[in-house]
Enzyme design. Structure first.
Site, PDB file in Angstrom:
ATOM      1  N   SER A 177       0.832  -1.201   0.000  1.00  0.00           N
ATOM      2  CA  SER A 177       0.000   0.000   0.000  1.00  0.00           C
ATOM      3  C   SER A 177       0.873   1.259   0.000  1.00  0.00           C
ATOM      4  CB  SER A 177      -0.968  -0.036   1.191  1.00  0.00           C
ATOM      5  OG  SER A 177      -1.941   0.964   1.082  1.00  0.00           O
ATOM      6  N   ASP A 274      -8.268  -2.982  -7.304  1.00  0.00           N
ATOM      7  CA  ASP A 274      -7.783  -2.707  -5.953  1.00  0.00           C
ATOM      8  C   ASP A 274      -8.859  -1.983  -5.156  1.00  0.00           C
ATOM      9  OD1 ASP A 274      -6.466  -0.775  -3.941  1.00  0.00           O
ATOM     10  OD2 ASP A 274      -4.844  -2.169  -4.404  1.00  0.00           O
ATOM     11  N   HIS A 342      -6.457  -5.806  -1.657  1.00  0.00           N
ATOM     12  CA  HIS A 342      -5.494  -4.727  -1.432  1.00  0.00           C
ATOM     13  C   HIS A 342      -4.408  -5.278  -0.527  1.00  0.00           C
ATOM     14  CE1 HIS A 342      -3.987  -0.635  -1.160  1.00  0.00           C
ATOM     15  NE2 HIS A 342      -3.974  -0.717   0.160  1.00  0.00           N
TER      16      HIS A 342
END
Length: 402
Positions: A177, A274, A342
């Site tokens: 991330s 995502d 994610h």
């Protein structure tokens, strides 16, 4: 009984202070190492606490190989949100868990992490809110906030070099991330710390954030990042080759503009759907004030045909941004699946397990390993949703702190 509990807690605390590890329920728990010398560099978390990392030592054939993993957790791009963040584990090592679970790419279990299990594995804690890239300070006499991500990165590297990193045979810089974005931003710099003989490569997991318009054609993420870059003093730390070749230098914070200037080989691990990007880039709350997308966001099978067309269009936009990398980079790796997910490298179930996501009969771990060790060409693009029945869909990720 209370005495036994207190003894156990004392043992864990002592192990934590020593930066060592303990195992519990087949989990690898690794203690925190605070970088005491960071103050000399002015490297502080948002609240002024010292930065930290967790390290589990390599062994055997992996004794001289290193994997550094940036922790993720969103960003703050104004004083109010950063002040709030400074009072949480995302802005202060004082408030973080002192033991971290190492799983997935950080696991020390060979069957679960066959290529990197015996490397020196480091998790770099995230406490600056700017993907380890800022270098400024806010002080109005009442409130002080340190935007020192760049110095945190330097302080941690300088702490690790004498511990064996300086003589690494192989090295992989990774992250998830906001940490995945950091792995793109710092890839070239990471290479500069290491000998020319070190095989340096970088992996961005769920860090390829798109400079794409939302459903109302506003560039919400672009504006968010521009405010972030300005507030935290990031622009001076962006790649000079990128900033000198683009009309808006702040946009070099986006990997799609930076990618061609990264020298070491790069692996892009991302979902084409995502869930963070769906919630914050394609359909941010400001673009859907009446919540027409709420059901679709929480369950892709509930998406209307027009909504699914927009989701497929976002996928195409990502693949278009990667076109040059896909066709021209002989050293690059790609695993872009069609899962509503994610971050897929740190969780064991998505990294390497019996039912992990796969493409062409390969898991993510196998594809990354094939790429790093040059065993096979590793550029895999999934067919559009819902064709992939191996997905672990993680629906409804709506917070920048996830």
């Amino acid at each position: 009984m209370e005495l036994v509990i207190n003894i156990v807690l004392l043992i864990i605390a002592l192990l934590t202070c020593a930066g060592t590890s303990v195992s519990s329920d087949d989990r690898l728990l690794v203690g925190m190492t605070v970088v005491r010398n960071a103050a000399a560099l002015g490297a502080y978390c948002l609240d002024g606490s010292l930065p930290a990392y967790h390290i589990h030592r390599g062994f055997g054939a992996g004794e001289h190989n290193w994997l550094l993993q940036f922790e993720g957790g969103g960003w703050c791009n104004d004083i109010e949100s950063c002040a709030e963040r400074a009072q949480t584990r995302r802005g202060s090592t004082r408030l973080m868990n002192k033991l971290e679970t190492f799983s997935g790419i950080l696991s020390n279990n060979a069957p679960r992490n066959p290529d990197f299990y015996n490397w020196n594995r480091v998790k770099i804690r995230y406490c600056d809110g700017g993907s380890f890239a800022g270098d400024s300070k806010f002080d109005n006499g009442t409130l002080v906030l340190f935007f020192r991500g760049q110095r945190i990165w330097q302080a941690i590297i300088q702490d690790l070099l004498p511990k064996g990193l300086s003589s690494a045979n192989k090295a992989l810089l990774s992250g998830c991330s906001a940490g995945g974005l950091a792995s793109y931003l710092h890839c070239n710099n990471f290479s500069s710390y290491l000998p020319d003989t070190t095989a340096v490569k970088c992996l961005g997991d769920a860090g390829f954030f798109m400079d794409a318009p939302d459903i109302t054609m506003n560039h919400t993420q672009r504006m968010f990042f521009q405010h972030l870059v300005t507030l935290q003093g990031i622009e001076k730390n962006l790649d000079e080759n990128c900033t000198s070749s683009i009309s808006y230098p702040k946009q070099c914070f986006f990997p799609q503009y930076l990618l061609k200037y990264i020298t070491p080989p790069v692996f892009i691990l991302n979902s084409a759907y995502d869930v963070y990007q769906i919630n914050h880039i394609l359909v941010p709350p400001t673009a859907d004030p009446r919540g027409h997308w709420n059901r679709c966001k929480s369950n892709p099978t509930a998406c209307r045909p027009d909504q699914m067309r927009l989701l497929h269009g976002f996928r195409v936009e990502m693949l278009t941004a990667l076109r040059s990398f896909l066709f021209n980079s002989s050293r690059g790796g790609v695993f872009i699946n069609s899962c509503f997910a994610h971050c897929q490298s740190e969780s064991q179930d998505t990294w390497f397990a019996l039912d992990s996501p796969q493409m062409y009969n390969e898991t993510i771990a196998e594809s990354v390993g094939d790429w790093y060790f040059s065993r096979n060409v590793s550029k895999k693009i999934d067919c559009p949703y819902p064709c992939d029945n191996t997905c672990h869909n993680l629906i409804g990720v709506g917070s920048t702190n996830d």
